[in-house]
Design a protein around this motif. Structure first.
Motif, PDB file in Angstrom:
ATOM      1  N   ARG A  87       0.845  -1.209   0.000  1.00  0.00           N
ATOM      2  CA  ARG A  87       0.000   0.000   0.000  1.00  0.00           C
ATOM      3  C   ARG A  87       0.875   1.251   0.000  1.00  0.00           C
ATOM      4  O   ARG A  87       0.595   2.230  -0.708  1.00  0.00           O
ATOM      5  N   ALA A  94      -6.417   0.630  -1.524  1.00  0.00           N
ATOM      6  CA  ALA A  94      -6.521  -0.725  -0.979  1.00  0.00           C
ATOM      7  C   ALA A  94      -7.388  -1.622  -1.870  1.00  0.00           C
ATOM      8  O   ALA A  94      -7.086  -2.813  -2.051  1.00  0.00           O
ATOM      9  N   GLU A 227      -2.806   8.400  -5.239  1.00  0.00           N
ATOM     10  CA  GLU A 227      -3.734   7.267  -5.333  1.00  0.00           C
ATOM     11  C   GLU A 227      -4.637   7.376  -6.566  1.00  0.00           C
ATOM     12  O   GLU A 227      -4.971   6.376  -7.190  1.00  0.00           O
TER      13      GLU A 227
END
Ligand SMILES: C[S@@+](CC[C@H](N)C(=O)[O-])C[C@H]1O[C@@H](n2cnc3c(N)ncnc32)[C@H](O)[C@@H]1O
Length: 321
Positions: A87, A94, A227
């Motif tokens: 991660r 996730a 992300e």
């Protein structure tokens, strides 16, 4: 200090954890010093660590809390630590690491071909779009820009007599949507179709059109945290103001709605830009008990009343009907 640094305090702490709860707490501490962004299903380090640890140790959310306090094997610990370190090292949400996301109380297969499900529309669907429709009279629902299929499939669960159409312009996204339709056993009521907005839907009408289209303005794309870069750009970017797809939906939706049909669209924080662009349009901005905003509802008659302004904003008139 790198995530895999075997001499780091984080590495020592993780590798001496004795229970799942230890791992979650130490994982959260590790995340807190690693600058992660939480926008993809959780909003804090502890919940994010819990998703990964529970997955690695196969401790489902339906299990009693006490399951987190049992002793763990070395192999289990190693698997969980590897996931926590991935991660940080990859900055992938996730959901991509575990190939699963929750939406409206059910799980969906996800990978990097689709956005991670997180729309506040989950709540509207669970409320069966009340009071704006009579749920027992809803026969057809369209999920435009379906991605993983989560919105349309959740609708199928909450409207067990309705037929659903799920569309997306991306063949990659549609492949994932089909996996989820099969996973939820809904192949008899849910069809999946490639369509550039309404282009493949000529002549079709729906009681509800629901959509979470791309709506991020060009200038905001560069500022998104790491992300988001793992998500398909097609799912986020929508031109200079973030309205490129939304104005096409507004222009063509009326001719694809039944007489009492409704259009429900998420535009997130592009809400203000949209409202300013169409000051005369009575957008109804929905409230959410569990957080989120930027979702409007319009009835077919309202869309018809403002058709000229939508056509002007979208450039050419729509071609489907
Ligand atoms: C914000 S994502 C939403 C995915 C899903 N509905 C959800 O809530 O997780 C937007 C989706 O719109 C699709 N899309 C982008 N442009 C489109 C277009 N012109 N016509 C149809 N779908 C489009 C993208 O491929 C992406 O899957």
């Amino acid at each position: 200090m790198t995530p895999a640094d075997p001499h780091s305090p984080n590495h020592d702490a993780l590798n001496t954890a004795r229970t799942a709860r230890d791992l979650i707490q130490r994982g959260a501490a590790y995340f807190a010093t690693s600058g992660l962004g939480y926008y993809h299903g959780t909003d804090n380090a502890l919940d994010e660590a819990a998703v990964l640890v529970r997955h690695a140790l196969r401790i489902g959310y339906e299990q009693p809390e006490a399951a987190l306090d049992g002793a763990i094997s070395d192999a289990d610990r190693a698997r969980a630590v590897a996931l926590l370190e991935r991660r940080v090292a990859t900055r992938k949400p996730a959901a991509y690491l575990i190939r699963e996301a929750w939406f409206a109380g059910r799980t969906y297969y996800v990978d990097e071909r689709v956005l991670v499900p997180r729309s506040p529309l989950a709540e509207t669907i669970e409320d069966r779009f009340l009071p704006w429709v009579d749920p027992d009279r809803v026969q057809r629902i369209l999920d435009l820009c379906t991605g993983s299929g989560c919105i349309g499939i959740a609708c199928a669960h909450h409207f067990p007599a309705a037929r659903l159409t799920l569309t997306d312009v991306s063949p990659d996204a549609l492949a994932v949507a089909r996996i989820n339709v099969a996973r939820h056993g809904l192949g008899d009521r849910v069809s999946v179709l490639q369509s550039d907005v309404f282009s493949a839907l000529a002549g079709r009408r729906y009681d509800i059109i629901v959509s979470n289209p791309p709506y991020v303005p060009q200038a905001e794309i560069a500022g998104l945290v790491e992300e988001f870069r793992h998500e398909p750009a097609l799912g986020l970017a929508a031109g200079l103001e973030g309205l490129d797809i939304v104005v096409r939906i507004l222009r063509d939706a009326a001719r694809h709605l039944t007489a009492s049909g409704i259009l429900v669209v998420e535009v997130g924080n592009t809400q203000d830009v949209l409202a300013a662009r169409f000051p005369a349009v009575p957008f109804l901005w929905l409230d959410f008990a569990y957080g989120g905003d930027g979702v409007f509802l319009l009835e077919r008659t309202q869309l018809e009343q403002h058709l000229a302004s939508f056509e002007q904003a979208a450039g050419v008139p729509g071609t489907t009907g």
